[in-house]
Scaffold this motif. Structure first.
Motif, PDB file in Angstrom:
ATOM      1  N   THR A 150      58.462 -68.619  32.899  1.00 57.92           N
ATOM      2  CA  THR A 150      58.098 -70.015  32.640  1.00 57.92           C
ATOM      3  C   THR A 150      57.035 -70.536  33.591  1.00 57.92           C
ATOM      4  OG1 THR A 150      60.346 -70.438  31.845  1.00 57.92           O
ATOM      5  CG2 THR A 150      59.013 -72.357  32.421  1.00 57.92           C
ATOM      6  N   LEU A 151      57.258 -70.338  34.900  1.00 53.79           N
ATOM      7  CA  LEU A 151      56.404 -70.962  35.919  1.00 53.79           C
ATOM      8  C   LEU A 151      55.797 -69.884  36.797  1.00 53.79           C
ATOM      9  CD1 LEU A 151      55.313 -73.429  37.424  1.00 53.79           C
ATOM     10  CD2 LEU A 151      57.505 -73.573  38.632  1.00 53.79           C
ATOM     11  N   PHE A 160      57.091 -78.899  44.528  1.00 51.99           N
ATOM     12  CA  PHE A 160      57.786 -79.390  43.343  1.00 51.99           C
ATOM     13  C   PHE A 160      58.912 -80.319  43.800  1.00 51.99           C
ATOM     14  CE2 PHE A 160      55.793 -75.436  42.347  1.00 51.99           C
ATOM     15  CZ  PHE A 160      55.333 -75.573  41.052  1.00 51.99           C
ATOM     16  N   ASP A 161      58.826 -81.577  43.385  1.00 46.14           N
ATOM     17  CA  ASP A 161      59.760 -82.602  43.834  1.00 46.14           C
ATOM     18  C   ASP A 161      60.512 -83.183  42.636  1.00 46.14           C
ATOM     19  OD1 ASP A 161      61.069 -84.597  45.282  1.00 46.14           O
ATOM     20  OD2 ASP A 161      59.352 -85.952  45.233  1.00 46.14           O
ATOM     21  N   GLN A 162      61.835 -83.048  42.654  1.00 47.09           N
ATOM     22  CA  GLN A 162      62.690 -83.620  41.610  1.00 47.09           C
ATOM     23  C   GLN A 162      62.255 -83.175  40.216  1.00 47.09           C
ATOM     24  OE1 GLN A 162      63.784 -87.920  42.551  1.00 47.09           O
ATOM     25  NE2 GLN A 162      62.107 -87.608  44.010  1.00 47.09           N
ATOM     26  N   CYS A 163      62.025 -81.897  40.086  1.00 45.70           N
ATOM     27  CA  CYS A 163      61.608 -81.324  38.810  1.00 45.70           C
ATOM     28  C   CYS A 163      62.767 -80.583  38.137  1.00 45.70           C
ATOM     29  CB  CYS A 163      60.440 -80.356  39.026  1.00 45.70           C
ATOM     30  SG  CYS A 163      58.889 -81.164  39.518  1.00 45.70           S
ATOM     31  N   TYR A 164      62.570 -80.286  36.862  1.00 45.97           N
ATOM     32  CA  TYR A 164      63.524 -79.493  36.081  1.00 45.97           C
ATOM     33  C   TYR A 164      62.787 -78.253  35.605  1.00 45.97           C
ATOM     34  CZ  TYR A 164      66.551 -78.108  32.170  1.00 45.97           C
ATOM     35  OH  TYR A 164      67.367 -77.401  31.299  1.00 45.97           O
ATOM     36  N   ILE A 165      63.359 -77.075  35.906  1.00 45.36           N
ATOM     37  CA  ILE A 165      62.713 -75.820  35.561  1.00 45.36           C
ATOM     38  C   ILE A 165      63.707 -74.967  34.788  1.00 45.36           C
ATOM     39  CG2 ILE A 165      61.463 -73.818  36.441  1.00 45.36           C
ATOM     40  CD1 ILE A 165      61.166 -75.518  39.101  1.00 45.36           C
ATOM     41  N   GLU A 166      63.325 -74.534  33.589  1.00 49.45           N
ATOM     42  CA  GLU A 166      64.248 -73.810  32.715  1.00 49.45           C
ATOM     43  C   GLU A 166      63.633 -72.500  32.234  1.00 49.45           C
ATOM     44  OE1 GLU A 166      65.680 -74.443  28.173  1.00 49.45           O
ATOM     45  OE2 GLU A 166      66.330 -76.023  29.561  1.00 49.45           O
ATOM     46  N   GLY A 167      64.457 -71.453  32.211  1.00 54.20           N
ATOM     47  CA  GLY A 167      64.031 -70.165  31.687  1.00 54.20           C
ATOM     48  C   GLY A 167      65.156 -69.164  31.808  1.00 54.20           C
ATOM     49  N   ASP A 168      64.839 -67.881  31.594  1.00 54.04           N
ATOM     50  CA  ASP A 168      65.885 -66.887  31.778  1.00 54.04           C
ATOM     51  C   ASP A 168      65.441 -65.700  32.634  1.00 54.04           C
ATOM     52  OD1 ASP A 168      64.389 -65.488  29.781  1.00 54.04           O
ATOM     53  OD2 ASP A 168      65.756 -66.147  28.192  1.00 54.04           O
ATOM     54  N   ASP A 170      62.947 -64.018  35.269  1.00 55.10           N
ATOM     55  CA  ASP A 170      61.857 -64.175  36.252  1.00 55.10           C
ATOM     56  C   ASP A 170      61.104 -65.484  36.048  1.00 55.10           C
ATOM     57  OD1 ASP A 170      62.569 -61.546  36.905  1.00 55.10           O
ATOM     58  OD2 ASP A 170      60.997 -60.684  35.659  1.00 55.10           O
ATOM     59  N   PHE A 171      61.821 -66.571  35.805  1.00 55.89           N
ATOM     60  CA  PHE A 171      61.130 -67.764  35.322  1.00 55.89           C
ATOM     61  C   PHE A 171      60.515 -68.634  36.405  1.00 55.89           C
ATOM     62  CE2 PHE A 171      65.641 -68.903  35.464  1.00 55.89           C
ATOM     63  CZ  PHE A 171      65.687 -70.215  35.915  1.00 55.89           C
ATOM     64  N   ILE A 172      60.675 -68.255  37.680  1.00 58.08           N
ATOM     65  CA  ILE A 172      59.851 -68.786  38.765  1.00 58.08           C
ATOM     66  C   ILE A 172      59.300 -67.569  39.494  1.00 58.08           C
ATOM     67  CG2 ILE A 172      59.774 -70.203  40.846  1.00 58.08           C
ATOM     68  CD1 ILE A 172      62.252 -71.673  39.834  1.00 58.08           C
ATOM     69  N   PHE A 173      58.000 -67.320  39.365  1.00 53.61           N
ATOM     70  CA  PHE A 173      57.493 -66.043  39.885  1.00 53.61           C
ATOM     71  C   PHE A 173      56.066 -66.183  40.407  1.00 53.61           C
ATOM     72  CE2 PHE A 173      55.706 -66.148  35.712  1.00 53.61           C
ATOM     73  CZ  PHE A 173      54.692 -65.196  35.613  1.00 53.61           C
ATOM     74  N   GLY A 174      55.686 -65.237  41.264  1.00 55.60           N
ATOM     75  CA  GLY A 174      54.327 -65.216  41.790  1.00 55.60           C
ATOM     76  C   GLY A 174      54.267 -65.068  43.294  1.00 55.60           C
ATOM     77  N   GLY A 175      53.034 -65.119  43.818  1.00 56.11           N
ATOM     78  CA  GLY A 175      52.797 -64.865  45.236  1.00 56.11           C
ATOM     79  C   GLY A 175      52.465 -66.087  46.061  1.00 56.11           C
ATOM     80  N   ALA A 176      52.612 -67.278  45.485  1.00 52.45           N
ATOM     81  CA  ALA A 176      52.251 -68.503  46.198  1.00 52.45           C
ATOM     82  C   ALA A 176      53.273 -68.865  47.270  1.00 52.45           C
ATOM     83  CB  ALA A 176      52.123 -69.663  45.206  1.00 52.45           C
ATOM     84  N   ARG A 177      52.850 -69.774  48.142  1.00 54.79           N
ATOM     85  CA  ARG A 177      53.779 -70.472  49.024  1.00 54.79           C
ATOM     86  C   ARG A 177      54.209 -71.716  48.253  1.00 54.79           C
ATOM     87  NH1 ARG A 177      49.117 -69.644  51.583  1.00 54.79           N
ATOM     88  NH2 ARG A 177      48.629 -71.865  51.600  1.00 54.79           N
ATOM     89  N   ALA A 178      55.485 -71.824  47.942  1.00 54.75           N
ATOM     90  CA  ALA A 178      55.939 -72.903  47.061  1.00 54.75           C
ATOM     91  C   ALA A 178      57.257 -73.471  47.552  1.00 54.75           C
ATOM     92  CB  ALA A 178      56.085 -72.398  45.631  1.00 54.75           C
TER      93      ALA A 178
END
Length: 317
Positions: A150-151, A160-168, A170-178
């Motif tokens: 997803t992201l 990311f502040d007070q967000c909603y993140i949905e998936g199944d 690897d839905f938050i992925f990557g090499g960033a500082r987050a």
């Protein structure tokens, strides 16, 4: 740094013809390039089915939705889909929204990839809602909806502040500082009795001391108990220097979290990555020898400013 002065440019997007533009991309295209002044795009309620690209030449852009649930930017590309002219989109090309610009902000919006993998026979089911590659990005009161991948926080620094993140998967992925603060992270139910996916797949370079800082968040799901992993280490292209860095800090973990917490990926061991927890609570926060807890002293180093390489988005600029 983020320019918080009154916006020099303010454009309005509306599907009902009471704005200057009917699509978000038309408004983005109308913005000046290389301007260091703040530029706002107000997006009225509606479903905007389009692919949006904000190039690196347009920093200091803020997208503001009228309502986070009813202002939706969506598309349905996916990794295995054939492109006009040949080739396939691939994971990184499947996004509904691409953001390459520094000092970007978004508030009160839904970003969605609506691809339905049950209707297409493909192995390339990755379908990104947002692809982010830039520094000092802020997402507030926004929703990210998808299933696999997803992201994609590919590189740079994002908050990311007070967000909603949905998936199944690897839905938050990557090499960033987050940093994810006070967010709800929801694992969609794949209907499995044993494996309903993985929340994170970080690919942090070994030279970066911090990757994903997930703090004061709630992890929820309707999936069966003990069937969702906190994450697994992603090594793009087999890169041995992509050593995942993730900390779940003071989070509430639902019963869907797998007791072992983490798992391997593509032959790379979770035990060799930097995958940690600190003072989590809830039915998913169980003791297991594979779930490494950091000390109070180590936790002191995990601050928003440290993770984001000296930038603190909570300080007025």
């Amino acid at each position: 740094m983020i320019n918080r002065e009154k916006a020099a440019v303010r454009l309005t997007v509306s599907k009902d013809r009471d704005g200057e533009f009917k699509t978000v991309q038309e408004a983005v295209d109308a913005l000046p390039e290389y301007s260091l002044e703040k530029k706002e795009i107000l997006i009225k309620k509606g479903i905007y089915k389009e692919v949006v690209r904000i190039p690196a030449t347009k920093p200091f852009v803020k997208l503001i939705g009228e309502n986070k649930n009813d202002t939706v930017i969506t598309y349905d590309n996916y990794a295995g889909k054939e492109k006009e002219g040949g080739g396939r989109y691939g994971t990184s090309g499947s996004a509904s929204v691409f953001i390459y610009a520094d000092d970007f902000e978004a508030e009160n919006l839904t970003f969605e990839n609506s691809f339905d993998r049950t209707k297409v026979d493909t192995t390339g089911t990755q379908a990104v809602a947002v692809y982010a590659k830039g520094n000092r990005m802020i997402f507030k009161h926004s929703r990210f909806i998808g299933r696999q991948d997803t992201l994609f926080v590919n590189d740079g620094a994002q908050y990311f502040d007070q967000c909603y993140i949905e998936g199944d998967v690897d839905f938050i992925f990557g090499g960033a500082r987050a940093v994810f603060e006070n967010c709800r992270i929801h694992s969609a139910d794949r209907g499995s009795a044993t494996n309903n996916g993985y929340v994170t797949a970080a690919s942090t370079q070994i030279t970066k001391p911090f990757g994903f800082f997930i703090t004061n968040c709630r992890l929820t799901s309707d999936a069966a108990d003990g069937t969702v992993y906190l994450g697994r280490p992603w090594h793009p292209g087999g890169d041995p220097d992509a050593i995942a860095s993730v900390l779940y800090h003071n989070c509430s973990l639902g019963a869907h979290i797998q007791p072992e917490g983490w798992t391997d990926m593509s032959g790379f061991s979770a035990a060799d990555a930097r995958l940690y927890e600190y003072r989590n609570t809830g039915p998913g926060a169980v003791f297991h020898e594979a779930r490494r807890q950091i000390s109070d002293q180590e936790a002191e180093n995990w601050t928003i400013e440290n993770v984001l390489d000296g930038w603190n988005p909570k300080i007025e600029q």
